[in-house]
Write an enzyme that holds these catalytic residues in place. Structure first.
Site, PDB file in Angstrom:
ATOM      1  N   ASP A  26      35.328  41.651  41.283  1.00 30.53           N
ATOM      2  CA  ASP A  26      36.511  40.806  41.431  1.00 30.53           C
ATOM      3  C   ASP A  26      37.778  41.604  41.736  1.00 30.53           C
ATOM      4  OD1 ASP A  26      36.732  41.725  38.806  1.00 30.53           O
ATOM      5  OD2 ASP A  26      37.592  39.844  38.053  1.00 30.53           O
ATOM      6  N   ASP A  35      37.013  47.730  39.687  1.00 34.09           N
ATOM      7  CA  ASP A  35      35.913  47.163  40.489  1.00 34.09           C
ATOM      8  C   ASP A  35      35.738  47.956  41.782  1.00 34.09           C
ATOM      9  OD1 ASP A  35      37.371  44.662  39.086  1.00 34.09           O
ATOM     10  OD2 ASP A  35      35.243  44.169  39.341  1.00 34.09           O
ATOM     11  N   ASP A  70      40.234  38.565  39.199  1.00 30.36           N
ATOM     12  CA  ASP A  70      41.254  39.566  38.847  1.00 30.36           C
ATOM     13  C   ASP A  70      41.825  40.195  40.124  1.00 30.36           C
ATOM     14  OD1 ASP A  70      42.831  41.216  37.330  1.00 30.36           O
ATOM     15  OD2 ASP A  70      41.207  42.364  36.442  1.00 30.36           O
ATOM     16  N   TRP A  87      48.331  41.225  37.558  1.00 31.09           N
ATOM     17  CA  TRP A  87      47.134  42.055  37.713  1.00 31.09           C
ATOM     18  C   TRP A  87      46.505  41.822  39.087  1.00 31.09           C
ATOM     19  CZ3 TRP A  87      44.247  40.817  32.443  1.00 31.09           C
ATOM     20  CH2 TRP A  87      45.050  41.263  31.389  1.00 31.09           C
ATOM     21  N   THR A 146      30.723  42.807  37.986  1.00 28.87           N
ATOM     22  CA  THR A 146      31.837  43.402  37.237  1.00 28.87           C
ATOM     23  C   THR A 146      33.032  42.448  37.202  1.00 28.87           C
ATOM     24  OG1 THR A 146      32.616  44.585  39.193  1.00 28.87           O
ATOM     25  CG2 THR A 146      31.099  45.768  37.739  1.00 28.87           C
ATOM     26  N   ASN A 204      36.418  38.509  31.699  1.00 26.06           N
ATOM     27  CA  ASN A 204      35.417  38.079  32.690  1.00 26.06           C
ATOM     28  C   ASN A 204      34.675  36.838  32.222  1.00 26.06           C
ATOM     29  OD1 ASN A 204      36.058  40.114  34.438  1.00 26.06           O
ATOM     30  ND2 ASN A 204      34.355  41.454  33.851  1.00 26.06           N
ATOM     31  N   TRP A 208      35.978  49.893  32.387  1.00 30.26           N
ATOM     32  CA  TRP A 208      35.074  48.782  32.066  1.00 30.26           C
ATOM     33  C   TRP A 208      33.921  48.702  33.080  1.00 30.26           C
ATOM     34  CZ3 TRP A 208      40.488  47.392  32.648  1.00 30.26           C
ATOM     35  CH2 TRP A 208      41.169  47.069  31.475  1.00 30.26           C
ATOM     36  N   ASP A 209      34.331  48.587  34.354  1.00 25.89           N
ATOM     37  CA  ASP A 209      33.346  48.300  35.406  1.00 25.89           C
ATOM     38  C   ASP A 209      32.615  49.561  35.860  1.00 25.89           C
ATOM     39  OD1 ASP A 209      34.432  45.786  35.207  1.00 25.89           O
ATOM     40  OD2 ASP A 209      35.664  45.978  37.010  1.00 25.89           O
TER      41      ASP A 209
END
Ligand code: AGV
Ligand code: CA
Length: 355
Positions: free
Chosen positions: A28, A33, A57, A95, A143, A191, A263-264
């Site tokens: 996203d 990502d 996002d 964001w 992700t 997410n 995170w991703d």
């Protein structure tokens, strides 16, 4: 709905070469990502069959454009698709505009790009085609929200058997969530929060799920040392892009009081080095309504999900540096020790490395 036990043949955790996988990537468009996309293109054992962009996002157009430019930078001809389905709880615009910044980075604009490419069919339709056309079952790496996959399962139930594993960044099990919105109790991860019903739908499908919740991603914040380490490789397009994407995340702690994490990219690294994390099978449910909507909870008798529980952050940093820089470099570890990477990818300039 019947549920298959989530025990697929996971990759080797001993450090041997990871097994080959066919992968469809649904992201996203946030900096993390796009770093994940870059990383994924460095994995020789991954046959990347399509990239979908969910407008969660990110702003869709610049995120899709940046996606294509990244694939072009590394000389990969991979089909892309635009997500058109809305989520219930929109991401903050502050964001989402990061995609405009990424799309404008000099390293992604070394030449003119074709901006007239058709985005049809929509991602949830295209996903079905990619899965059905693959010669063997495919890993779906997500992700961002699971909206496209959920709709795809509703519209084309046969794709269930074409999915080898869903690898998903999402959830917050035993830690606080990262949603800070009026009317919400803060227990959800974004997410899942964007489209809680989609996670419910995928939980109801007979596919193995491996999930990377905040419990583990909280342990891999983007650190100044990590971002700066790419500066030593200035002039190499892949390293420049990686360092720039990490630099774009700075200021998050100051504006949201939570750090920007890998995170991703941690989730993506599982496809190459599954031993970076340890895992636990957790029986889960997702709350889809009310002030806790988007929260993933433990529930006995719930959906069995393989969840990442601990991470070797030093090994993860070495993995990023190894895959995204061209030559030997001192690799900073959290404890200050220096370690040398085990394997290094060929990270040449654009076009040097074919798909
Ligand atoms: O909740 C983590 C997910 C990841 O897929 N995203 C960012 C990663 O792409 C949402 C998110 C949480 N906090 C954020 C996020 C922040 N401070 N800035 C941008 N996105
Ligand atoms: Ca994301």
């Amino acid at each position: 709905m019947t549920r298959r036990d989530p025990t697929p043949a996971y990759g080797d955790v001993t450090g041997a070469a990871p097994r080959r996988r066919r992968v469809v990537f649904d992201h996203d468009g946030a900096p993390d990502d796009l770093l994940s996309l870059l990383l994924l293109t460095r994995y020789d054992h991954v046959d990347l069959r399509g990239v979908a962009v969910t407008p969660a996002d990110c702003l869709l157009e610049p995120a899709l454009s940046a996606t294509r430019k990244i694939l072009d930078l590394v000389g990969r001809d991979v089909p892309t698709a635009a997500g058109v389905l809305p989520g219930r709880n929109p991401f903050p615009l502050a964001w989402r505009i990061d995609a405009l910044r990424v799309d404008a980075l000099p390293v992604l604009n070394q030449k003119d790009h074709d901006t007239t490419r058709a985005d049809r069919p929509a991602a949830h339709e295209q996903l079905a085609t990619w899965l059905m056309r693959a010669p063997a079952p495919v890993t779906v790496l997500a992700t961002g929200p699971l909206t496209n996959l959920a709709r795809c399962l509703d519209d084309h139930p046969r794709i269930e058997s074409r999915i080898e594993e869903v690898v998903f960044m999402g959830g917050a099990l035993d830690v606080t969530g990262n949603v800070n919105q009026p009317g919400h109790d803060g227990t959800a991860e974004w997410n899942v929060f964007w489209d809680p019903g989609a996670v419910r739908r995928v939980f109801d499908a007979a596919v193995p799920i491996t999930m990377f919740p905040l419990d583990v991603t909280d342990r891999v914040p983007v650190t100044p040392d990590l971002a700066r380490a790419f500066g030593r490789h200035y002039g190499h397009p892949v390293s420049d892009l990686a360092g720039s994407l990490l630099a774009l995340t700075f200021g998050t702690l100051e504006t949201t009081s939570l750090p920007y994490c890998c995170w991703d990219s941690l989730t993506t690294s599982y496809l190459a080095e599954p031993g970076i994390c340890t895992f636990e099978t957790v029986h889960c449910d997702v709350i889809t309504r009310g002030e806790s909507q988007g929260r993933v909870v433990r529930r006995s008798g719930g959906r069995a999900v393989r969840c990442a529980r601990t991470v070797d952050s030093g090994r993860f940093h070495r993995h990023l540096l190894t895959m995204l820089t061209p030559g030997p470099t001192p690799v900073p570890t959290p404890g200050g020790r220096q370690a040398s990477p085990a394997r290094r990818a060929d990270v040449g300039p654009a076009g040097e490395r074919g798909g």
